[in-house]
Design an enzyme around this catalytic site. Structure first.
Site, PDB file in Angstrom:
ATOM      1  N   HIS A  99      76.564  34.661   0.772  1.00 37.95           N
ATOM      2  CA  HIS A  99      77.081  35.803   1.340  1.00 37.95           C
ATOM      3  C   HIS A  99      78.535  36.147   1.209  1.00 37.95           C
ATOM      4  CE1 HIS A  99      72.995  36.846   2.679  1.00 37.95           C
ATOM      5  NE2 HIS A  99      72.941  35.700   3.364  1.00 37.95           N
ATOM      6  N   HIS A 126      69.102  39.827   2.704  1.00 39.56           N
ATOM      7  CA  HIS A 126      68.101  38.925   2.115  1.00 39.56           C
ATOM      8  C   HIS A 126      66.949  39.485   1.352  1.00 39.56           C
ATOM      9  CE1 HIS A 126      69.829  37.031   5.721  1.00 39.56           C
ATOM     10  NE2 HIS A 126      70.180  36.088   4.756  1.00 39.56           N
TER      11      HIS A 126
END
Length: 336
Positions: free
Chosen positions: A57, A223
């Site tokens: 991320h 996700h």
């Protein structure tokens, strides 16, 4: 799969090695563990702020460790929580006598391990620890009712919580006050995203989900969690309007309210497109009488090579504006 990597199992550690090489003035690691990342500029007597979460991320989560924001971050595998032992090692390294505040996203693995680390820090190390769990994704659940647990995912808006809490800690507020500021920021930020393509976890080697070339999914999580609707891709202005409508209806706004706006690329969205989005956000909020105090545009919380973007709004008052304006310097964020 096309990725510029060596062995997939070495992906996270080799990424971390590169970060330490590039930013030795800002970050280092503790406990002989590359995944226990801490500031290279520890400030004595200051409340320590720690976060943690899965890799994949960048710049979230570890990219905001440095001066004026976070003091440490425990790093997990791609989309996986770090261990409670790594969180404890970070906690011990950043504590300077004023206690430690954990700020992390609303995901079960992170909650479980941070709670365990906090208990160990208290019982084994006599370090006072408080926690703030960020969950601001309006697509993932309805508004939290009084007395109910927040079930929303924490996404890019956690940046604002880091920034405000970091400013409060750098001003040498005590642990209770830094937690109060962090909670205030968390309570006033809302986010929604849209995805155009999937991402590929290196160890898996194939897309985590399928989406057609002419489709988009509004509200998809970082996700690949299911969003609120999938459909044909629309012009930028229509996408922005749909997302902003849901965001601003979630917190009561009146004409004259001020906000900070975060336009966040998810990993594969050109800045050109992010600024097209910014243009429409400005038009929309101006029409609503909502004033923008600051814009932040770029990649703040990505999902590997996913194409798409998210919008976060932080509703401001004078206190939060002050901490938002405070100086900070990290590998991925500089504000003088």
């Amino acid at each position: 799969m096309k990725k510029i990597i060596n062995q997939p199992e070495n992906y996270v550690n080799e990424m971390l090695e590169g970060l330490y090489i590039a930013h030795p003035d800002l970050i280092t690691y503790t406990n002989d563990d590359l995944r226990c990342l801490v500031t290279a500029n520890k400030k004595e007597g200051k409340v320590g702020i720690a976060t943690g979460g899965g890799s994949g991320h960048l710049p979230l989560f570890l990219g905001y460790v440095g001066k004026g924001m976070l003091d440490g971050c425990s790093v997990g595998d791609v989309f996986q929580s770090p261990s409670a032992e790594q969180m404890l090692a970070v906690t011990k390294a950043i504590d300077s006598g004023a206690g430690v505040l954990y700020i992390y996203g609303n995901y079960n693995g992170d909650i479980f391990n941070f709670d365990m680390a906090a208990e160990m820090a208290d019982f084994e190390e006599d370090i006072p620890v408080e926690s703030v769990v960020a969950g601001e994704d309006v697509a993932s659940a309805g508004p939290t009712k009084e007395g109910e647990k927040n079930t929303r995912r924490g996404v890019a808006g956690i940046f604002f919580v880091y920034k405000c809490a970091g400013g409060a800690a750098d001003a040498m507020l005590n642990l209770a006050e830094v937690k109060r500021v962090a909670e205030k920021a968390a309570d006033n930020v809302r986010t929604m995203g849209v995805a155009l393509t999937p991402c590929i976890v290196p160890r898996v080697g194939k897309p985590g989900f399928n989406i057609e070339e002419d489709e988009m999914e509004i509200g998809m999580g970082i996700h690949g969690e299911t969003g609120i609707r999938r459909g044909k891709i629309e012009p930028a202005d229509q996408i922005v309007d749909e997302m902003l409508e849901k965001i601003i209806n979630d917190i009561p706004y009146v004409s004259g309210n001020e906000v900070a706006v975060l336009v966040n690329g998810l990993g594969a969205t050109p800045l050109d497109e992010q600024y097209i989005v910014t243009r429409r956000i400005n038009q929309y909020l101006k029409d609503k009488g909502i004033k923008v105090y600051r814009y932040y545009v770029g990649e703040y919380a990505t999902s590997l090579e996913m194409a798409g973007f998210s919008i976060s709004l932080l509703k401001l008052d004078e206190e939060l504006k002050g901490y938002l304006d405070a100086p900070a310097q990290t590998p991925f964020f500089v504000q003088l």
